[in-house]
Design a protein around this motif. Sequence first.
Motif: not given
Length: 534
Positions: A441-447, A458-462, A484-492
């Motif tokens: 569903a992502l487009q443009g800058k976010e994608r 170290n992953a392959d987007p293709d 990352i798009l949600d700008r988390p202040q905490l990651i578990v």
Amino acid sequence: MARTTMLTLTDISYTYPSTPEPLFEHVSASFQQGWTAVLGDNGLGKTTLLNIAIGMLPADTGSISPDPHRLTIATCPQDNMVRPKNLDDFATDWSPETMRVRNALHIGDDWPYRYETLSGGETKRLQVACAITARPDVLVLDEPTNHVDGETRKAIVEAMRQYQGIGIVISHDVALVDATCARCVIFERQHISGRNITVISTYDGGYTQAHEQMTSRLRGDEESIRAARQEVIRLRSAQAQRHQAMQSAYARKRNGWKIDRKDHSALDHHKWIEKQTDTASGVAYRQMNKRLERAQRTLDSLTVAAKRYDGDIWIDIRPSNRKELLHLTEGIIIFGSGRVTSSNDTARTPTQSILHADGHQWKVAHNPEMSGEKPRMPGVAIPKLSIGPQDHIGLTGANGLGKTTVINALLDSMPEDVPHLIIRQQTGEAALSQTMRRLAALQGKERSQVLAAFAQLNADPDKLLSNEAPSPGELRKLMLCLGILDRPQLIVMDEPTNHLDLESKVALARCLADYPGALLVVSHDEWFLDQVVG
């Protein structure tokens, strides 16, 4: 009969029947007595090469010495559900050698008779024990410490040290490789003549020492490439200048020289100079062409590491303004409930385990007061726990002692308005479908941002965009990049290094170490926690 001390693979090539491009071409490697680690990104052919080495798969070209079919070879698969072929023999083997392995791995006498009821760590210990006690010339261990706790890892290290033959371990466990291996055979992608190829290099020492050597070599390769490229540029410039000079000379010749036609002496002298100039210019120009061709061949023959991405993926993420994101009071957390009792009950009610919080390193351990007795309260005793807006916390401990219980209780204390990202150890089909739908569903800058972050891990987007389902390790990378798009202040993250190759683990550690918010990582991988938590 003397024990084999060397297994050598020479000029090995292999292509999967269903693919046009070879997996690797003309690679060579030697495995000496003692332990050698086989390292490299997933998908480069580590397991395939070892299957060729032990005679389970025929190579397209090359040779193996000695013939693996004349050797005793034992393997320990990555899947701990695979029942060892010699399990029944091991159950009745009480020789001194086998007893040393049993003791090193802390194997119960009844384990071989109830294989299906053992825990994951127990089955892995038994698999390793059966492989070693088969007394093979060559022993291959495939990811022996995946999904095991720290105590099991230590036991496996001790058992590996007792083995005296040719040992080969495929592993992404830095601590294991450093503790057991005298050399590393590393699969690398190298860029040469406009294409990426797989090469195999051997380095002395464990991972830490080998990585230093490899980094130094890569720096030298890059300097050689830079110098060769500058030489090509210099020669091309000189060639252009020479060509311009010759064109000017030819233009003057066509326009004629202003010499009196009656001055025969001057005309003869000019013809002699013109002949010498033309001859010298032509020779010099041809020599310049040859020098340029040699310089270009030199540049084309040099290899450099295939492009890896290294940058900041935490764009526009800021830590919380709160002084505290997660908080628990001292007390007891009952297994399965998340309820914390008061600290007054702790002294009177011994628990199964205790959480020790030493700065940013937290560890759940057995309660030493129990000494094998059944605890009166099935839970974990905790001190006061607090996680601030920029704290990076590592949580470790043996399986079954309450790490997940502590995590769930901490998350219950989190304010509802804190942006957060939680990535569990087991993702499942639902998480896969939800993640792939969000990516689509992502487009443009976010994608672009998500795919760039994915590449930096170290992953392959293709491959991701080719509708190929990501592996469990790649899925967790993608979940992180989308989060990352949600700008988390905490990651578990719970066991984030499971299924990751070593370079991916290094990339993820670098990424999480730079994360500006609060981080809680559950892992058995001490090296990874040291990198992320410090």
